[in-house]
Design an enzyme around this catalytic site. Structure first.
Site, mmCIF file in Angstrom:
data_model
loop_
_atom_site.group_PDB
_atom_site.id
_atom_site.type_symbol
_atom_site.label_atom_id
_atom_site.label_comp_id
_atom_site.label_asym_id
_atom_site.label_seq_id
_atom_site.Cartn_x
_atom_site.Cartn_y
_atom_site.Cartn_z
ATOM 1 C CB SER A 1 76.271 5.491 -28.185
ATOM 2 O OG SER A 1 75.618 4.391 -27.618
ATOM 3 N N GLY B 1 71.609 8.898 -31.349
ATOM 4 C CA GLY B 1 70.483 9.725 -31.787
ATOM 5 C C GLY B 1 69.615 10.275 -30.671
ATOM 6 C CB CYS C 1 73.101 4.525 -22.766
ATOM 7 S SG CYS C 1 73.713 6.045 -23.508
ATOM 8 C CG LEU C 2 68.515 4.983 -27.293
ATOM 9 C CD1 LEU C 2 68.245 6.469 -27.487
ATOM 10 C CD2 LEU C 2 68.746 4.310 -28.651
ATOM 11 C CG ASN D 1 78.805 8.029 -25.808
ATOM 12 O OD1 ASN D 1 78.683 9.217 -26.116
ATOM 13 N ND2 ASN D 1 78.793 7.056 -26.681
ATOM 14 C CG PHE E 1 69.197 13.456 -26.408
ATOM 15 C CD1 PHE E 1 68.263 14.441 -26.724
ATOM 16 C CD2 PHE E 1 70.106 13.050 -27.385
ATOM 17 C CE1 PHE E 1 68.223 15.002 -28.001
ATOM 18 C CE2 PHE E 1 70.073 13.604 -28.659
ATOM 19 C CZ PHE E 1 69.133 14.592 -28.971
ATOM 20 C CG HIS F 1 77.815 3.385 -21.185
ATOM 21 N ND1 HIS F 1 77.224 2.647 -22.187
ATOM 22 C CD2 HIS F 1 77.535 4.673 -21.468
ATOM 23 C CE1 HIS F 1 76.639 3.449 -23.049
ATOM 24 N NE2 HIS F 1 76.819 4.704 -22.637
ATOM 25 C CD GLU G 1 78.275 -0.577 -21.239
ATOM 26 O OE1 GLU G 1 77.540 -0.429 -20.237
ATOM 27 O OE2 GLU G 1 78.269 0.219 -22.201
#
Lengths: 387, 1068
Positions: free
Chosen positions: A50, A228, A256-257, A298, A301, A355, A357
């Site tokens: 990431s 990104g 996350c993303l 982390n 956005f 996260h 994890e």
């Protein structure tokens, strides 16, 4: 100024520069500067896909204390564009250490700098927001470096998943449930947690068509973390929308993303945070129970929160994802109130921005993996007729 | 969850007097808790016997009981105040033990008092070693391998699991008696069999040894909704085997990878949940085997601990304040983080600096004590330092210790022969870190140092970085250093003083060269979040990283210099004064900047001042702050000797010193000037003399006349002070002590044998002097005032003498134009009043006097210092005590078994307690009870006398009085003879043998030992036996007489009365 073997230069787009010492590979690197506040876990940070496109500044001033432990890598190689430390420790001390951090950075071609006032840099990023910048060990005047920094493409609008996804589908682990994992730069510990939960993880490259995945009849779908701008990751959004049409009852979990992409696929919005969340101490509250997990973050956005304006709703307004009324917000960040998780009101679909994890960071939120497996089990045991 | 409304009144138990292992950190946490609960609208009742605490100031709680911390007194307070809840987790082990006993004894149930924070079950689960071990294993936690054995077979079976070395601990023996470490089968068999014999229940714990393992601590908070956070992780530089309190520690932990650290964090939460501490702070200790990473849970304190005071200073997270709020029902997310003001307390602090804590030892006060560091704590204080590099933190910490070393490299170690250096590394000791640095300087391989010390190579490499940075520097001229080289040296923590020593230049010259290079420290903020959010709380530390975050504080401001680490003679009393000064000056509209480096204190609570600099109190560090702040005044008279040492240099640099002038301070400290001043005022002094050679010493002693008081002029803090009563004794002193030379003269004063001493605390505004209190020492002259038991007002003072003392005090105060506080010590013999010393500064007794008179002297003194007149402060006449107050010292001899536990001109006490009552005897009994001596029970348990002929007359009356009351009396031969001669029947006991005094004391046959030191200063085996067996021991005749007279005063149940009720009685 720079060019001396013992000097490295750091410069930001706003004109700020600092001289330090080179620690990693020689050369010049560019990227978006972000700071990470984890006290330990630098190796997991360095290898987290990431961070692709970013130069990470560690706020803790002593980095490299316990060296590099190969089994702690979160991917095959370092993923950051560059690395900034106050002091890099050259003689690690740990029974697990395989090598020293500077050697590993050099071996992997990571340009890194130490001897910088990382607190000053962090305060700058906090007040001005994430900035583009340069680290170089080559002969370069600061004003030149600043010019270079200004030419770095901004993170907004960038789809970086193609560079960090797996090249071909592959299977990891054995287990009762098969989980299709859409890999946009998936961290290894996510795979480990899924496998530990009894899943056989089938990893698919980012560009895999949804039909190809559904053809294998997975028990669940996992949407991974990655780098990104989520809004620019259009192909993935379209794919996820297609999955929703083809297999609305498929238990789905995003991190996350993945969280952002699922929101976008349901009509939601994302936006760039000023300097993002990068650390291991963020309190996230589950709105349903009030319980707080200290979580690993982390992301640059976030998913925008909206108001439920549907008529006939119950008296209190529901917290939902903006533009996606069927996504109900389940988790918020107690630091800044941003959206940290949602669930679909009808389908077995949920996602979190942080996260669970860990790696690095606290294990408090691991229970989400169990929740995912429970959703898979519930569907497989009870609701075969639903899909 | 909201605040609990079903409770209104909450009882807090303080930790009592300062002792080794329980210092002012509990005043810090208790004060925070009281304030938090008061702010929440609860009625707070507090019991604590220590008058020198901010928590016992009237503003801190609704009702304050300055009563001995006994179950009976607590019970009486409960009966009187009827609290709804008892919060037991903020007053150290003392409060926890009392809460446990109150619960077990039924008092809590009887009065319907609920334990909040931790219930009885949780306390028991954490405190009972066997239960704790069992509980940990049930929850899958790893603990040291081992088990409990009652026969040799079982012991051997367990040892087969643990391997060697193995630790044997007999059950229920005092202080680990009969236990030890075995490295071979033979040793083990002897220890195991011996241990089972020593244990009253014939049981031993056989446990694997973790000595040499890495040691970690996690500070954990938990709320009622089961949210858990780690506030701080701490790693010890000294491995397992050295008590954490005696270890150099760093925060955060350094050598665990994230994976290992997170597993430790998970375990910590499992432990706190298993033990069941419902809310608040807990401290969990882990050991990690260096070669394998195996993690073991060692212990858990179900309460706020010493480290829980360190952690808030290290991170900015106020544990006690938050623990108190959690105990009354809040959850972490409902409490704001006051540093950021915006984020909640439900997070984990992250830091962007390195913190190092160093223990402060005072072994020189205890000749004969074993200086090896073990699992039993011996340090008396600590200092903490913050830096952006390990070097900055460790070197700042070492100079902040004020223990002689300016940093890591120590000149003394440089001379050490190789073999001595090697031996020194093997044994943990206060100075070992300097030996480590020296070995590295000599380029010993890190591995060799690691094997010798057990210290993790990470620390050795960091120390190496600091040491190597100075390589070749001595050979350079400071003028030739580039700005980069300067900042690299400073960035490893080297002080100007240290560098000056390398170059043979004065510190000031180095400073000027450095400043000319443009290299000055920047100040950075402690913000709980590593810069992620803006900090509202100005808590600073210095660093040689470039960016400064501390613009000067606006407005009229005063800088208060604190006292640094606690040590014997300079402890909590001075911090109390500094805090009161901060409060008073802020109340009067000024802004206050606090400088201190003692993490245990209230003064380093960032809430106390407008701005806190956590920095060493050296000239360099203080000057840098003053250069940045440019204050209207600097207050140096409240932090004890530490800031006073800086007066001359600061004054010379043009720094405005508030209060009494530096010249007046000098007039009191300079022996000749002081003598002249007293002569001018016509105030008698003991005859003084100075000797620069042994011959001169003999001559001066003859001229002055024996007995004389001797003290070397070159050591601070009364070290080496003795009373010499004959030419022979003088010869012995000269032969044993250091050489007397022109450079190191010996000060010789007339000693007023048998005189009564008085301590006076007064306040003045440059013109008028108001006396706060006159205290009479119970003991005869010759006992350090800090170790004396004293009574306020004086019990039997001649009115004429009292008037003389008052007059002298006023005249001295006026002559010196004292502005602020002043303390004078007098000795009175045959109606003649001698002045012993004048201290134009806050004294150790200020808090005690303030409590007794009900007037905050330190606050008023601070305002007088900045120019307010006594009239304006409302001080019209000398103050009158509300009732009789007795101060009793608390002595740490039990920590130093080799030391003869006697009182003398050198101070030994670590703390004090107060006893208040209208009846002086009851007040004395309470004070001694607070100090751990239950006179009534002790004397009823039978008394052993042990003294030489000299004290016979004084003690015969005491013994006769006891005999009349039917107390069983025994005496060692000389004392028995003297008492029999004077018509007191006693059992004669020989010192040694099967039924000898030593043996019988050890077996607890006497309730009290009266053992007065002999003139020749020889130690007494009886006193040592009393020390080991924890039998109360009185060593001074007058004190013994008063104690004996007071033993039954007040009856069985002593009355308790709150400070507010005393005040109300006086005011009405």
């Amino acid at each position: 100024m720079s060019g001396d073997a013992n000097e490295a230069l750091l410069a930001l787009e706003d004109g700020w520069s600092a001289v330090g010492r080179p620690v990693g590979a020689p050369g010049t690197t560019t990227g978006e500067f972000v700071f990470n506040t984890c006290l330990s876990g630098y190796q997991e940070v360095l290898t987290d896909p990431s961070y692709s496109g970013q130069i990470v500044v560690m706020t803790y001033p002593l980095i490299g204390n316990y060296g590099i432990v190969h089994e702690d890598d979160e991917s095959d190689a370092p993923q950051v564009e560059g690395f900034v430390m106050r002091r890099c420790v050259r003689e690690p001390s740990s029974w697990r250490a395989d090598e020293a951090l500077p050697d590993w950075l050099r071996r992997h071609g990571v340009v890194a700098i130490e001897g910088v006032d990382t607190r000053a840099l962090t305060r700058r990023l906090r007040t001005r927001g994430a900035l583009r910048g340069v680290i170089t060990t080559e002969a370069m005047e600061p004003h030149e470096a600043v010019q270079r920094a200004r030419k770095v493409p901004p993170m907004t609008g960038r789809d970086l998943t193609g560079a960090v996804t797996c090249e071909a589908p592959r299977v990891e682990g054995e287990g009762r449930w098969s989980v299709a994992a859409w890999d946009f730069g998936m961290k290894r510990n996510i795979v480990r947690r899924l496998v530990a939960g009894g899943c056989r993880v089938e990893r698919y490259p980012a560009e895999t068509p949804p039909e190809a995945i559904l053809e294998r009849e997975p028990d669940g779908l996992f949407v991974s973390n990655g780098p990104g701008d989520p809004a620019a990751t259009e192909r993935a959004i379209a794919s996820l929308r297609r999955v929703g049409e083809l297999a609305p009852g498929l238990p789905t979990f995003g991190i996350c993303l993945g969280h952002q992409l699922l929101a976008l696929a349901h009509g939601g919005e994302t936006y760039k945070l000023k300097f993002g969340h990068h650390g291991g101490n963020h309190p996230v509250q589950d709105l349903r129970t009030g319980h707080i997990d200290i979580t690993s973050h982390n992301h640059g956005f976030a998913v925008r929160e909206g108001r439920d304006r549907r008529p006939g709703g119950r008296g209190e307004s529901r917290r939902i994802v903006a533009g996606a009324p069927e996504l109900e917000i389940t988790h918020v960040n107690l630091y800044d109130g941003t959206v940290e998780g949602f669930r679909h009101v009808e389908r077995p679909l949920f996602a979190v921005q942080y996260h669970p994890e860990a790696a690095p960071g606290p294990h408090d939120a691991r229970h989400h993996f169990a929740d995912f497996v429970a959703a898979i089990r519930a569907r497989s045991e009870g609701g075969a007729g639903r899909s | 969850m909201p605040r609990r409304d079903d409770i209104q009144t909450i009882l807090l138990i303080g930790s009592g007097p300062i002792v080794i292992g329980q210092a002012c950190e509990f005043d810090y946490s208790g004060t925070q808790a009281c304030r938090a609960l008061t702010e929440e609208g609860y009625r707070v009742v507090l019991i604590n016997s220590n008058p020198a605490t901010i928590m016992t100031d009237p503003e801190t709680a609704d009702e304050i009981y300055l009563e001995p911390l006994t179950v009976e007194a607590c019970r009486a307070v409960i009966e009187q105040e009827r609290p709804d809840a008892l919060l037991p987790t903020l007053g150290g082990q003392t409060a926890l033990n009392l809460a446990r006993e109150l619960a077990l004894g039924g008092a809590l149930e009887e009065y319907g008092v609920e334990l909040i924070g931790a219930d009885l079950e949780a306390i028991e689960r954490a405190e009972d070693r066997e239960r704790f071990h069992g509980l940990m294993m049930d929850h899958g936690m790893a603990v040291p391998r081992g088990g409990f054995a009652r026969d040799w077979e079982e012991a051997r079976r367990i040892q087969a699991i643990t391997g060697f070395p193995v630790i044997v601990r007999p059950a229920y023996t005092l202080g680990g008696t009969g236990g030890g470490v075995a490295k071979t089968s033979e040793e083990f068999e002897a220890l195991a069999r011996g241990g089972m014999a020593a244990s009253p229940i014939g049981e031993i714990l056989v446990e694997e040894s973790v000595i040499g393992w890495k040691e970690f601590e996690l500070e954990v908070m938990r709320d009622r909704a089961d949210n858990c956070v780690v506030v701080c992780s701490i790693e010890n530089l000294d491995p397992m085997g050295v008590h954490t309190g005696d270890s150099i520690t760093v925060a955060p932990q350094q050598t665990l990878s994230d994976r290992e650290y997170q597993e430790m964090r998970d375990d910590a939460f499992t432990v706190i949940r298993a033990v069941g501490v419902e809310t608040g702070g807990s401290n969990i200790q882990f050991a990690v085997e260096p070669a394998t990473g195996r993690q073991l849970v060692i212990e858990k304190n179900p309460r706020v601990s010493r480290s829980s005071a360190l952690a808030p200073k290290a991170t900015g997270f106020p544990i006690a304040k938050i623990a108190a709020r959690l105990a009354v029902g809040y959850t972490l997310d409902e409490i704001p983080n006051d540093i950021t003001g915006e984020t909640p307390a439900s997070f984990e602090p992250t830091i962007d600096y390195v913190v190092a804590k160093f223990p402060r030892f005072d072994f020189e006060k205890f000749p004969g004590a074993d200086e090896a560091l073990t699992t039993s704590m011996k340090s008396v204080g600590e200092t903490m330092a913050i830096g952006r590099t390990f070097g900055e933190a460790i070197q700042k910490g070492l100079r902040g210790l004020e223990a002689g070393a300016a940093g890591l490299l120590d000149e003394a170690a440089r001379e050490l022969p190789e073999d001595e250096l090697a031996d020194g590394l093997e044994e943990p000791s206060p100075g070992r870190v300097h030996l480590v640095a020296e070995a590295i300087r000599r380029e010993w391989p890190v591995e060799r140092v690691r094997v010798a010390t057990g210290i993790d190579p990470w620390f050795l490499h960091r120390i190496g970085e600091v040491v190597r940075r100075a390589d070749g520097v001595a050979e350079r001229a400071p003028e030739d250093l580039s700005p980069l080289e300067w900042s690299e040296l400073k960035g490893e923590g080297y002080s100007d003083f240290q560098l000056g020593r390398m170059w043979g230049r004065p510190e000031q010259a180095v400073r000027e060269l450095r400043r000319a290079s443009g290299v000055t420290p920047a100040f950075k903020v402690v913000d709980t979040c590593a810069g992620e959010f803006e900090a509202q709380t100005p808590y600073f530390y210095s660093s040689y990283d470039p960016e400064n975050e501390a613009g000067p504080l606006g407005g009229s401001k005063i800088v208060i210099l604190g006292g640094g680490p606690n040590r014997i003679g300079q402890g909590i009393e001075f911090d109390y004064c500094c805090v009161q000064a901060a409060i008073a000056l802020r109340e009067s509209g000024r802004r206050v900047v606090m400088v201190n480096c003692n993490p245990e204190t209230v003064s380093t609570d960032y809430d106390v001042s407008d701005r806190l600099y956590f920095e060493p109190l050296t000239l360099e560090d203080v000057s840098a702050i003053l250069a940045r702040e440019d204050p209207d005044g600097v207050l140096v008279q409240y932090g004890g000797q530490t800031p006073l040492e800086l007066v001359d240099a600061l004054h010379a640099a043009g720094v405005p010193i508030v209060g009494t002038s530096p010249d007046a301070i000098d007039a009191c400290e300079d022996r000749d000037r002081f003598q002249r001043l007293m002569e001018e005022l016509g105030i008698p002094q003991p005859r003084p003399g100075t000797a620069r050679s042994p011959e001169e010493a003999r001559e001066e002693a003859e001229r002055i006349g024996y007995p004389v008081l001797l003290r070397p002029s070159y050591v601070l803090g009364g070290r080496g002070m003795v009373v010499v009563r004959s030419p022979e004794a003088l010869e012995r002193y000269l032969a044993e002590s250091m050489r007397v030379t022109g450079e190191k003269p010996l000060l010789i004063d007339e000693f007023l044998e048998g005189a009564v001493e008085y301590d006076v605390d007064a306040i003045a505004d440059g013109e008028r002097v108001v006396i706060g209190g006159i205290m009479q020492h119970v003991e005869a002259a010759g006992i350090h005032s800090g170790d004396s038991t004293c009574v306020l007002p004086p019990i039997d003072i001649d009115p004429e003498v009292e008037e003389t003392i008052r007059n002298h005090t006023r005249r001295i105060g006026r002559a010196l134009e004292v502005r602020g506080l002043m303390n004078i010590q007098y000795a009175v013999r045959d109606g003649r009043v001698h002045v012993l010393e004048v201290n134009p500064r806050a004294s150790r007794t200020v808090p005690f006097v303030s409590k007794a008179v009900g007037v905050p002297l330190a606050k008023l003194g601070a305002r007088a210092m900045v120019g307010e007149s006594l009239d304006e402060l409302g001080l019209e006449a000398d103050l009158v005590p509300m009732t009789v107050a007795v101060k009793a010292p608390v002595l740490p001899f039990d920590r130093f078994p080799g030391v003869d536990p006697v009182l003398g001109p050198e101070m030994h006490s670590t703390g004090e307690v107060i006893g208040l009552d209208a009846d002086p005897e009851v007040a004395l009994r309470k004070a001694l009870l607070g100090a751990g001596i239950d006179l009534r029970a002790a004397i009823r348990g039978g008394v052993l006398f042990d003294f030489a002929g000299r004290d016979a007359d004084a003690l015969a009356d005491v013994a006769a009085g006891m005999a009349e009351r039917g107390i069983a009396l025994a005496a060692t031969p000389e004392a028995a003879e003297a008492l029999t001669e004077r018509g007191v029947a006693v059992e004669r006991v020989s010192p040694d043998g099967e039924r000898g005094a030593v043996r019988r004391v050890r077996e607890g046959e006497f309730g009290l030992v009266v053992s007065v030191p002999r003139e020749d200063g020889a130690g007494s085996p009886v006193r040592r036996a009393a020390l080991v067996a924890r039998v109360p021991c009185l060593t001074e005749p007058r004190n013994t007489a008063r104690a004996a007279a007071a033993a039954e005063a007040g009856g069985v149940a002593l009355p308790v009365r709150s400070l507010h009720s005393w005040t109300a009685a006086v005011r009405s």
